[in-house]
Scaffold this active site. Structure first.
Site, short mmCIF file in Angstrom:
data_model
loop_
_atom_site.label_atom_id
_atom_site.label_comp_id
_atom_site.label_asym_id
_atom_site.label_seq_id
_atom_site.Cartn_x
_atom_site.Cartn_y
_atom_site.Cartn_z
N ARG A 90 0.83 -1.21 0.00
CA ARG A 90 0.00 0.00 0.00
C ARG A 90 0.87 1.26 0.00
O ARG A 90 0.54 2.23 -0.65
CB ARG A 90 -0.91 -0.04 1.23
CG ARG A 90 -1.85 1.14 1.37
CD ARG A 90 -2.71 1.03 2.63
NE ARG A 90 -3.74 0.04 2.53
CZ ARG A 90 -3.79 -1.10 3.23
NH1 ARG A 90 -2.84 -1.39 4.10
NH2 ARG A 90 -4.77 -1.96 3.07
N TYR A 91 1.96 1.25 0.76
CA TYR A 91 2.87 2.39 0.86
C TYR A 91 4.16 2.02 0.14
O TYR A 91 4.61 0.87 0.20
CB TYR A 91 3.17 2.71 2.33
CG TYR A 91 1.95 2.94 3.17
CD1 TYR A 91 1.27 4.15 3.14
CD2 TYR A 91 1.47 1.94 4.02
CE1 TYR A 91 0.15 4.36 3.93
CE2 TYR A 91 0.34 2.15 4.81
CZ TYR A 91 -0.31 3.36 4.76
OH TYR A 91 -1.42 3.56 5.54
N ARG A 94 7.15 0.06 2.17
CA ARG A 94 6.92 -1.11 3.01
C ARG A 94 5.78 -1.97 2.45
O ARG A 94 4.91 -1.45 1.74
CB ARG A 94 6.62 -0.71 4.46
CG ARG A 94 5.49 0.29 4.62
CD ARG A 94 5.70 1.09 5.93
NE ARG A 94 4.61 1.99 6.22
CZ ARG A 94 4.52 3.23 5.74
NH1 ARG A 94 5.43 3.71 4.92
NH2 ARG A 94 3.50 4.00 6.07
N CYS A 103 -4.38 -18.07 14.02
CA CYS A 103 -3.98 -17.26 15.18
C CYS A 103 -4.04 -18.14 16.42
O CYS A 103 -4.70 -19.18 16.43
CB CYS A 103 -4.94 -16.09 15.39
SG CYS A 103 -5.03 -14.97 13.99
N CYS A 107 -9.98 -13.04 17.91
CA CYS A 107 -10.55 -11.87 18.56
C CYS A 107 -11.86 -11.53 17.84
O CYS A 107 -11.88 -11.41 16.61
CB CYS A 107 -9.59 -10.69 18.45
SG CYS A 107 -7.89 -11.14 18.86
N CYS A 110 -11.93 -8.75 15.17
CA CYS A 110 -10.83 -8.76 14.20
C CYS A 110 -11.19 -8.08 12.88
O CYS A 110 -12.22 -8.38 12.28
CB CYS A 110 -10.41 -10.20 13.92
SG CYS A 110 -9.10 -10.30 12.69
N ARG A 112 -9.70 -8.55 10.18
CA ARG A 112 -9.54 -9.51 9.08
C ARG A 112 -10.39 -10.76 9.34
O ARG A 112 -10.03 -11.85 8.91
CB ARG A 112 -8.07 -9.90 8.92
CG ARG A 112 -7.19 -8.77 8.44
CD ARG A 112 -5.88 -9.27 7.84
NE ARG A 112 -5.09 -8.16 7.34
CZ ARG A 112 -3.96 -7.72 7.91
NH1 ARG A 112 -3.47 -8.32 8.98
NH2 ARG A 112 -3.30 -6.69 7.41
N ASP A 270 -12.08 -0.76 13.28
CA ASP A 270 -12.42 -0.81 11.86
C ASP A 270 -13.88 -1.24 11.67
O ASP A 270 -14.49 -1.82 12.56
CB ASP A 270 -11.50 -1.79 11.13
CG ASP A 270 -10.07 -1.29 11.12
OD1 ASP A 270 -9.85 -0.14 10.69
OD2 ASP A 270 -9.17 -2.04 11.55
N ASP A 307 -7.72 3.76 10.14
CA ASP A 307 -7.49 3.22 8.80
C ASP A 307 -8.67 3.64 7.96
O ASP A 307 -9.81 3.22 8.23
CB ASP A 307 -7.39 1.69 8.86
CG ASP A 307 -5.98 1.22 8.60
OD1 ASP A 307 -5.45 1.54 7.52
OD2 ASP A 307 -5.42 0.54 9.48
N LYS A 314 -3.65 4.93 6.66
CA LYS A 314 -3.87 5.17 8.09
C LYS A 314 -3.47 6.61 8.40
O LYS A 314 -2.41 7.06 7.94
CB LYS A 314 -2.95 4.19 8.83
CG LYS A 314 -3.20 4.03 10.30
CD LYS A 314 -2.14 3.14 10.93
CE LYS A 314 -2.34 1.66 10.64
NZ LYS A 314 -1.45 1.14 9.66
S1 SF4 Z 1 -6.89 -9.42 15.72
FE1 SF4 Z 1 -7.38 -10.96 14.12
S2 SF4 Z 1 -5.41 -11.45 13.20
FE2 SF4 Z 1 -4.96 -10.48 15.17
S3 SF4 Z 1 -4.79 -12.19 16.65
FE3 SF4 Z 1 -6.90 -11.45 16.73
S4 SF4 Z 1 -8.00 -12.78 15.28
FE4 SF4 Z 1 -5.82 -12.98 14.80
#
Ligand code: SF4
Length: 344
Positions: A90-91, A94, A103, A107, A110, A112, A270, A307, A314
């Protein structure tokens, strides 16, 4: 407990969550629908913590079934900047390397959540294509390992990937974004620390949201990384019901600097699908940051960032301390008092 034992005793089913008191049997039918779209995993380290601000991050919630019109499957636009599979560029200087979709914990907020949760790693052919792209794009000076969580890969695999990235000769730094040192600290093994200790500097950004997540075992893991010369930063997501108040964040950021971790980013949440119950407004986030400005040392202050949905990058989102009025500036001090300032 070693990492294998920890992996074996992670909670991955609603039965296990109910036994641990993380969910209620009366909600089972609805939670079956929730976990059908985003799986469950809680490490014993996190399941053993009583704070509601920790448990809310991992316990599935029926409010995840509410999808709001503004919510997106790819809220930060990873897919719109992917020159080859597994890489987000994206940048200019990097690029983000997605090495796994797995994972140690899942979470519930999340960003993603539409892509993480599956087993498997970046395939060898995909990594080879990433290396080809980076070799042809020397403007990329920094590669950021992410996922999922990159530290679920073995130390041997990570070391081998780092060797090949280092051999490109174009990178100045490699960064890991991970939750592992906090949620599964035994994974920060001697082998992992050795793999990270190399001529090419490796930085680590640790995702941590609540002060209780820094358990004695997590503190030891941070110490091992620190002794190996890995610079440690943190990123925190501002979350309703977890940490969206100045007292909790002050405790978190103070604890981080005590463990030699520089608070780096406080992320505005997000627009991920089914996460509306975690979100606060930008005005609430600015109020919390303004309160922290007067209470915390500069080294304990993260940057509050958003973001921009759609992959537009961001940016810091305040609060602002400076505004223009005619031929002068008005500056607000940490106590909220205003002062005039004239420049040339
Ligand atoms: S925020 Fe998403 S990518 Fe990060 S540890 Fe939690 S579930 Fe996994």
């Amino acid at each position: 407990m070693n990492s294998l034992d920890a992996a074996e005793s992670a909670l991955t089913t609603l039965d296990a969550l109910e036994r641990a008191g993380l969910t209620h049997p009366a909600q089972r039918a609805a939670l079956d629908r929730v976990t059908a779209s985003f799986r469950v995993r809680v490490t014993p380290e996190m399941a053993g913590l009583a704070a509601q601000g920790v448990r809310a991050q991992f316990a599935p919630d029926i409010r995840e079934l509410t999808i709001l019109p503004e919510e997106l499957a790819d809220p930060i636009g990873d897919a719109s900047h992917a020159p080859v599979p597994g890489l987000t560029h994206r940048y200019a200087d990097r690029a983000i390397l997605h090495v796994t979709k797995a994972c140690e914990v899942y979470c519930r907020f999340c960003f993603r959540r539409e892509t993480v949760g599956e087993a498997g790693q970046l395939a060898e052919a995909e990594f080879a294509a990433v290396l080809d792209y980076l070799a042809a794009t020397p403007a990329v000076r920094e590669v950021i390992f992410t996922g999922g969580d990159p530290l679920v890969l073995s130390a041997r695999r990570l070391g081998a990937m780092l060797d090949r990235l280092e051999a490109l000769g174009t990178l100045e730094v490699v960064r890991f974004h991970t939750r592992v040192p906090v949620v599964a600290p035994d994974r920060v093994s001697a082998g992992l620390v050795a793999a990270l200790d190399r001529a090419l500097p490796v930085w680590m950004v640790i995702h941590v949201n609540h002060p209780d997540e820094i358990t004695p075992a997590a503190a030891e893991a941070l110490r091992r990384l620190n002794r190996a010369g890995v610079p440690l930063l943190s990123q925190t997501v501002l979350l309703r019901g977890v940490n969206a108040d100045a007292d909790t964040l002050e405790a978190l950021f103070r604890k981080l600097i005590r463990h030699r971790v520089k608070p780096y980013y406080l992320h505005h949440p997000d627009l991920a699908k089914g996460t509306g119950h975690f979100r606060v407004t930008l005005a609430e986030g600015q109020r919390v940051m303004a309160a922290l400005r007067g209470r915390l040392s500069g080294i304990a202050q993260p940057l509050y960032v958003l973001d921009i949905p759609g992959g537009h990058g961001k940016v810091p989102v305040g609060p602002a301390y400076l505004r223009r009025e005619g031929d002068h500036w008005v500056v607000t001090d940490p106590q909220g008092r205003e002062h005039l300032y004239r420049d040339l």
